[in-house]
Design an enzyme around this catalytic site. Structure first.
Site, mmCIF file in Angstrom:
data_model
loop_
_atom_site.group_PDB
_atom_site.id
_atom_site.type_symbol
_atom_site.label_atom_id
_atom_site.label_comp_id
_atom_site.label_asym_id
_atom_site.label_seq_id
_atom_site.Cartn_x
_atom_site.Cartn_y
_atom_site.Cartn_z
ATOM 1 N N ASN A 152 1.295 1.959 -5.275
ATOM 2 C CA ASN A 152 1.669 1.371 -3.976
ATOM 3 C C ASN A 152 2.613 0.181 -4.174
ATOM 4 O O ASN A 152 3.541 -0.019 -3.388
ATOM 5 C CB ASN A 152 0.420 0.937 -3.207
ATOM 6 C CG ASN A 152 -0.180 2.108 -2.455
ATOM 7 O OD1 ASN A 152 0.408 2.609 -1.508
ATOM 8 N ND2 ASN A 152 -1.335 2.571 -2.908
ATOM 9 N N ARG B 16 -10.690 -6.969 -6.347
ATOM 10 C CA ARG B 16 -11.593 -8.134 -6.280
ATOM 11 C C ARG B 16 -11.832 -8.438 -4.812
ATOM 12 O O ARG B 16 -10.877 -8.430 -4.014
ATOM 13 C CB ARG B 16 -10.970 -9.394 -6.911
ATOM 14 C CG ARG B 16 -10.503 -9.264 -8.324
ATOM 15 C CD ARG B 16 -11.586 -8.986 -9.326
ATOM 16 N NE ARG B 16 -12.637 -9.986 -9.390
ATOM 17 C CZ ARG B 16 -13.832 -9.780 -9.963
ATOM 18 N NH1 ARG B 16 -14.106 -8.614 -10.489
ATOM 19 N NH2 ARG B 16 -14.730 -10.734 -9.997
ATOM 20 N N ASN C 75 -3.744 -5.265 3.378
ATOM 21 C CA ASN C 75 -4.353 -4.413 2.352
ATOM 22 C C ASN C 75 -4.111 -2.951 2.715
ATOM 23 O O ASN C 75 -3.950 -2.619 3.886
ATOM 24 C CB ASN C 75 -5.866 -4.683 2.323
ATOM 25 C CG ASN C 75 -6.594 -3.814 1.311
ATOM 26 O OD1 ASN C 75 -6.153 -3.668 0.163
ATOM 27 N ND2 ASN C 75 -7.713 -3.216 1.707
ATOM 28 N N HIS D 223 -5.974 0.800 2.268
ATOM 29 C CA HIS D 223 -7.274 1.387 1.923
ATOM 30 C C HIS D 223 -7.185 2.905 2.109
ATOM 31 O O HIS D 223 -6.644 3.381 3.114
ATOM 32 C CB HIS D 223 -8.362 0.798 2.835
ATOM 33 C CG HIS D 223 -9.715 1.352 2.521
ATOM 34 N ND1 HIS D 223 -10.423 0.979 1.393
ATOM 35 C CD2 HIS D 223 -10.481 2.263 3.157
ATOM 36 C CE1 HIS D 223 -11.565 1.644 1.371
ATOM 37 N NE2 HIS D 223 -11.623 2.432 2.431
#
Ligand code: GAR
Length: 220
Positions: free
Chosen positions: A16, A94, A110, A112
């Site tokens: 990514n 993390r 983010n 996912h």
């Protein structure tokens, strides 16, 4: 307009990250990569960045033992020293605490590998296969302190096909991830995203009314 200075956080392969780097290479793309940072010294993604001539940093979480606040303070310090204004988590494994998330609030996104809020956490493809869903996918979202939570920016749905195993499904989702992440970053860099009541509104998003139906409706 000045380009948005982006930091990418990785822990592993970095595909990514690579998709974001390639998008940022386009002259008209409104963001540029200021730094790629890994918490894993051996992350395969680091080699890719070096080849691309992009600044990298390693911040191993292990010497911080269990002192997450100290690790995150160091993380923010490294990012800000590099001039980072906006952070993309790209397979960064993390969990981040409230303090870090608040510091970077609405400047931290983010990706996912599921259609959130379904399948938060790990092993999303295995769990999607076990659940028997017909559509699976990926989500880019603003980060909040709860895991895989926060206002949704872009999602892609992919069909789950007969004969899929985890690897086949993961590859189909990953290809969609590589399209969604640059799109989300572009929208953010163009200042077209607004968070209201913990929902993300997009200025000028074209209407997309066609349903993705799996299996496709039978003919005749
Ligand atoms: C990607 O599938 C990403 O969605 C996932 O890790 C993979 C990293 O691959 N992230 C998460 O599961 C975060 N909850 P990459 O290193 O090749 O981009």
């Amino acid at each position: 307009m000045a380009k948005l200075k982006v930091g990418i956080l990785i822990s592993g392969r970095g595909s990514n990250m690579q998709a974001l780097i390639e998008a940022c290479r386009k002259p008209k793309f409104p963001a540029e990569i200021a730094l790629v940072l890994s918490n894993e010294p051996a992350a395969a993604g680091l080699a890719r960045t070096k080849e691309a001539g992009i600044a990298t940093a390693v911040l191993d979480h292990r010497p911080f033992k269990k002192d997450r606040p100290a690790f995150e303070q160091a993380l923010t310090a490294v990012l800000e020293k590099a001039g980072v204004e906006f952070v993309c988590l790209a397979g960064f494994m993390r969990l981040l605490t409230e303090t870090f998330v608040t510091h970077w609030r609405d400047r931290l996104i983010n990706i996912h590998p599921s259609l959130l809020p379904a399948f938060r956490g790990l092993d999303t493809h295995k769990r999607a296969l076990e659940a028997g869903v017909r559509l699976h996918g990926c989500t880019v979202h603003f980060v909040r302190a709860a895991m895989d939570d926060g206002p949704i920016i872009v999602q892609a749905a992919v069909p789950v096909l007969a004969g899929d195993d985890e690897a086949k499904l993961a590859a189909r989702v990953l290809a969609a991830e590589h399209r969604c992440y640059p799109l989300a970053l572009k929208l953010a860099a163009e200042k077209r995203l607004r968070v209201e009541n913990e929902r993300c509104l997009i200025d000028g998003a074209p209407a997309q009314e066609a349903a993705l139906i799996n299996p496709p409706p039978l003919m005749g």
